[in-house]
Structures are given as structure tokens and as C-alpha cells.
Design a protein around this motif. Structure first.
Motif, short mmCIF file in Angstrom:
data_model
loop_
_atom_site.label_atom_id
_atom_site.label_comp_id
_atom_site.label_asym_id
_atom_site.label_seq_id
_atom_site.Cartn_x
_atom_site.Cartn_y
_atom_site.Cartn_z
N ALA A 1 -11.10 22.11 25.29
CA ALA A 1 -10.39 22.71 26.28
C ALA A 1 -11.51 24.03 26.16
O ALA A 1 -11.52 24.99 24.91
CB ALA A 1 -9.32 23.04 25.69
N LYS B 1 -8.08 27.43 27.96
CA LYS B 1 -6.98 26.11 27.06
C LYS B 1 -5.33 25.99 27.04
O LYS B 1 -4.60 26.71 27.78
CB LYS B 1 -7.24 26.70 25.97
N TYR B 2 -4.54 24.99 27.03
CA TYR B 2 -3.19 24.77 26.94
C TYR B 2 -3.07 25.28 25.97
O TYR B 2 -2.98 24.76 24.74
CB TYR B 2 -2.96 23.00 26.99
N TRP B 3 -1.62 26.31 25.67
CA TRP B 3 -1.40 26.98 24.86
C TRP B 3 0.53 27.11 25.08
O TRP B 3 0.86 28.76 26.10
CB TRP B 3 -1.79 28.26 23.96
N ARG C 1 6.52 17.69 26.21
CA ARG C 1 4.94 17.86 26.47
C ARG C 1 4.65 18.59 28.12
O ARG C 1 3.71 17.92 27.89
CB ARG C 1 4.28 17.47 25.17
N SER D 1 -5.54 14.82 17.02
CA SER D 1 -4.90 14.50 17.53
C SER D 1 -4.73 13.60 19.37
O SER D 1 -4.39 12.73 20.35
CB SER D 1 -3.48 15.02 17.48
N SER E 1 0.58 13.58 22.42
CA SER E 1 -0.20 15.57 22.09
C SER E 1 -0.77 15.60 23.46
O SER E 1 -1.48 15.23 23.67
CB SER E 1 -1.23 14.89 21.06
N GLY E 2 -0.48 17.07 23.63
CA GLY E 2 -0.11 17.47 24.87
C GLY E 2 -1.97 17.33 25.68
O GLY E 2 -2.99 16.84 26.38
N SER E 3 -3.22 17.37 24.16
CA SER E 3 -4.68 17.16 24.94
C SER E 3 -5.38 15.53 25.09
O SER E 3 -6.12 14.99 25.73
CB SER E 3 -5.62 18.50 23.58
N ARG F 1 -6.16 14.71 28.24
CA ARG F 1 -7.24 14.75 28.94
C ARG F 1 -7.93 13.98 28.56
O ARG F 1 -9.78 14.37 28.63
CB ARG F 1 -7.34 16.66 28.44
N SER G 1 -1.26 22.95 15.96
CA SER G 1 -0.65 23.19 17.05
C SER G 1 0.78 23.25 17.86
O SER G 1 1.32 23.07 18.35
CB SER G 1 -1.00 22.51 18.38
N HIS H 1 3.00 25.89 19.26
CA HIS H 1 3.75 25.79 20.96
C HIS H 1 4.47 27.47 21.07
O HIS H 1 4.78 27.54 22.40
CB HIS H 1 2.67 24.04 21.36
N MET I 1 -1.74 33.88 20.27
CA MET I 1 -1.41 33.58 19.02
C MET I 1 -1.25 34.93 17.88
O MET I 1 -0.49 35.00 16.75
CB MET I 1 -2.15 33.04 18.46
N ASP J 1 -10.33 26.98 19.50
CA ASP J 1 -9.10 25.98 19.50
C ASP J 1 -8.54 26.79 17.99
O ASP J 1 -8.43 27.60 17.77
CB ASP J 1 -9.20 24.24 19.20
N ALA J 2 -7.38 26.14 17.41
CA ALA J 2 -6.31 26.18 16.95
C ALA J 2 -6.25 26.34 15.62
O ALA J 2 -6.44 25.28 14.74
CB ALA J 2 -4.64 25.51 16.72
O1 PMV Z 1 -1.93 19.44 22.25
P1 PMV Z 1 -1.91 19.93 21.28
O2 PMV Z 1 -0.37 20.08 20.72
O3 PMV Z 1 -2.65 19.87 19.41
O4 PMV Z 1 -2.43 21.47 21.19
C1 PMV Z 1 -4.06 22.14 21.98
C2 PMV Z 1 -3.57 23.03 21.90
C3 PMV Z 1 -5.32 23.90 21.34
O5 PMV Z 1 -6.31 22.67 20.83
C4 PMV Z 1 -5.27 25.27 20.98
C5 PMV Z 1 -5.88 24.25 22.89
C6 PMV Z 1 -6.17 23.31 23.66
O6 PMV Z 1 -6.29 23.33 25.17
O7 PMV Z 1 -6.69 22.00 23.88
#
Ligand code: PMV
Length: 332
Positions: free
Chosen positions: A13, A16-18, A26, A106, A138-140, A143, A190, A194, A244, A280-281
Motif C-alpha cells: 500500500a 495505507k488502510y489503518w 472489515r 494475508s 483481510s482488508g488488504s 486489493r 494488523s 485496526h 500506531m 507496513d505493520a
Molecule cells: O489487511 P490487513 O488487516 O492485514 O491490514 C493491512 C494494514 C497495512 O498493511 C499496515 C496497511 C495496508 O493498507 O496494507
């Protein structure tokens, strides 16, 4: 026997999504922009089998129980409900990159799982529907369904929060050099992170400014403007990590090596090399550059103290079905 195999890339990303406005669905608090990472892949075979009493899940050749299997099962439940069936499945999944290397598994995992399972069930879903479903795992992962440069929309409701491609992989020769400084498993991943985002006094400001950063980033990618791209992706990373660090409890993902690389990247940019960081995280640093400079930068990164290894990825295509299926581990 209903069986299908899918391949999906991981993604990085830039915006970013946070934080979620709805953790169960989600649904994110902000839109995000990413690039798929060619060659950093998950391949997943899903076989629905009426003789099974429970779902089975093998990751990289090892049968999993507990939380990992439950997350896979919950994702299959969504697809079973859509197909109106109750059949359990055997899921075999392999990553071509080691776990815990700072490359999001993920995203590719839930994208490949969603595409393989929906195909095995004979569901004919378009890309937006697949992205929306992958988002639930998983949100990401939303994408990693479309190809190239991708935007995941905030949406007004569950139906319109999905990701779409806005430029194909060959639009720009961006390269992600992932500088691995630590393979240790992060204390708070993550999914646990979140829900902490709203406890930071900075999160509201981050959310309010996100449309501006999304516009700048999208335009910089369209115009292949590396200077603006560098500035906006670094700012976005620093804004997210500020949230964070200031959440309760505080999340501190950086190591001393992380900061050293960030500073070094800026010095190289001052010298005229296209280089910009995004994180990222976790403690590992994704250094974005352009293809003609990637060999030089990869060598420079690999020579830094604390850098264990550097992975290389350019922009990748969409998740896709494969004709060949994975074989189960011998202990099946
Ligand atoms: O999709 P998740 O819940 O693993 O969240 C991804 C969070 C970040 O990697 C930190 C940012 C992003 O947008 O990928």
C-alpha cells in the motif's frame, strides 16, 4: 468433486488502510492505494468434498489447526452461504516467500482463497464481488484481486467498498525492494491493530486528510512523477506510524535498523537516486524505486548493517485461476 486453484500476488500500500468503521465486515475508515507485487505469490487449491466432516487447511505443507484454520473456514462459510451449500473443503496453500519476512501474506492468501473457492463452487462472480468478499478475510486482500495499480474505495456501505485497478502493471516501471531487517513475528498483527486506531488522538486528522493524499498519490502514479510519489508515500507511512505509536496501548513497529534505512533512503534521494520508503505493520522497509536503478539500490541496501536480505518485485497482474492443482502434504 469440485476443485479449483488460484494464484494471487501480495501488494504494497502507498496510501495505507489503518482502522475499520466496522471490524466484522472489515469496512475501512479510509480508502487506500496499492501496487500488486509480481513474483510474491500465494497459490491455493480448494477441493470441496462431501465426505469431509470439517474443513482442512495446509499452509506450506503443514496442516494447521486453531486460529489459522478458523479464519479460512469463516471465509469458506461466506462463499458456501452464497452457493447455498454446506460441503466442507480441503484447502492447500503455498507462499513462494517465507512467512514473517514483512511481506503481507494475508493479502495474497485471502485473495487466492476467495477466487479458488468461488470457482470450485461454480459461483460466477465479477471482479468487484470477488474483491468485496476477499476484503472480509483481510482488508488488504481486496486489493490483490484486480491487477497493477489499485484503489480500494472507502464506499458508503458493504456493497461499494471494493478495489479496482486504475492503471495496468506496465503503466510504470516501479520496483519494490523489501529490505528485511527482522523475521521475528510481530507482537500485534494488523487484525489486532485496526481496533486500536481510534484510541490515537491523531487518527481523526489522518482520516480527514486521506482524500488529499489519495488524490496526490493517484495523480503522481498517472503522471509517473516520482518526486511527488516519494513525498506522498513517505508522508502517508509516517502519518500511519504516528497513529500506531500514539494509540493505547502504543504500537511501535520500528527497529533501530528501520530508522537507519529510512534516513539512508533520503540521503540517496538527495544524491539524485529515485528512492522512497514505505513501511507496513512491521520493521521491514519497502524501498520503492524505478527499474533502471533497482540493481544499484538493491546492492546498496544489501550492504547496509542490519539488512538480512532484499526481495525485489515489480508491478503484478490480477489474481487468476490455474489449471494445475496442489497436492496435499504426505500426512493427509
Ligand atoms: O489487511 P490487513 O488487516 O492485514 O491490514 C493491512 C494494514 C497495512 O498493511 C499496515 C496497511 C495496508 O493498507 O496494507
Amino acid at each position: 468433486m469440485q476443485i479449483a486453484t488460484a494464484l494471487a500476488h501480495s501488494n504494497i500500500a502507498f496510501i495505507k488502510y489503518w482502522g475499520n468503521r466496522d471490524d466484522a465486515l472489515r469496512l475501512p475508515v479510509n480508502g487506500s492505494i496499492s501496487m500488486n507485487l509480481d513474483g510474491l505469490d500465494t497459490v491455493t487449491t480448494v477441493r470441496f468434498d462431501p465426505s469431509l466432516g470439517a474443513d482442512r487447511f495446509a499452509l506450506d505443507g503443514t496442516w494447521e489447526t486453531g486460529e489459522k484454520r478458523e479464519r479460512v473456514s469463516a471465509q469458506l462459510d461466506l462463499l458456501r452461504a452464497l452457493a447455498g451449500v454446506d460441503t466442507r473443503a480441503k484447502v492447500l496453500s503455498e507462499n513462494n516467500f517465507p512467512q514473517g519476512t514483512g511481506i503481507a501474506s494475508s493479502a495474497s492468501a485471502f485473495s487466492a482463497l476467495t477466487l479458488a473457492a468461488s470457482s470450485a463452487l461454480g459461483l460466477e462472480l465479477n471482479e468487484a464481488a470477488l474483491s468485496r468478499l476477499a476484503r472480509r478475510g483481510s482488508g488488504s486482500a481486496s486489493r490483490s484481486i484486480p491487477g497493477g495499480f489499485v484503489e480500494w474505495y472507502l464506499g458508503k456501505a458493504e456493497e461499494d467498498s471494493y478495489a479496482e485497478s486504475f492503471a495496468p502493471p506496465d503503466h510504470w516501471d516501479l520496483v519494490d525492494l523489501v529490505a528485511i531487517v527482522s523475521r521475528e513475528h510481530k507482537a500485534v498483527g494488523s487484525t489486532g491493530g485496526h481496533p486500536l486506531a481510534p484510541t490515537s488522538p491523531l487518527q481523526q486528522a489522518r482520516i480527514a486528510d486521506t482524500p488529499r493524499r489519495l488524490d496526490r498519490c493517484r495523480t503522481a502514479i498517472f503522471e509517473r512523477d516520482f518526486g511527488t510519489f516519494a513525498s506522498v508515500i513517505e508522508q502517508d507511512t509516517l502519518v500511519m506510524h504516528s497513529v500506531m505509536m500514539t494509540s493505547e496501548p502504543s504500537l511501535m513497529y520500528w527497529e533501530p535498523d528501520t530508522l537507519r534505512i529510512m534516513q539512508q533512503v533520503r540521503l540517496w534521494r538527495d544524491e539524485g537516486l529515485p528512492a522512497a520508503f514505505t513501511i507496513d505493520a512491521g520493521p521491514n522497509v519497502h524501498v520503492m524505486t524505478l527499474a533502471p536503478h533497482s540493481a544499484e539500490l538493491q546492492a546498496r541496501l544489501a550492504a547496509l548493517p542490519g539488512v538480512e536480505t532484499v526481495r525485489h518485485a515489480s508491478a503484478g497482474g490480477p489474481a487468476r485461476l490455474l489449471a494445475e492443482h496442489l497436492a496435499p502434504p504426505r500426512s493427509a
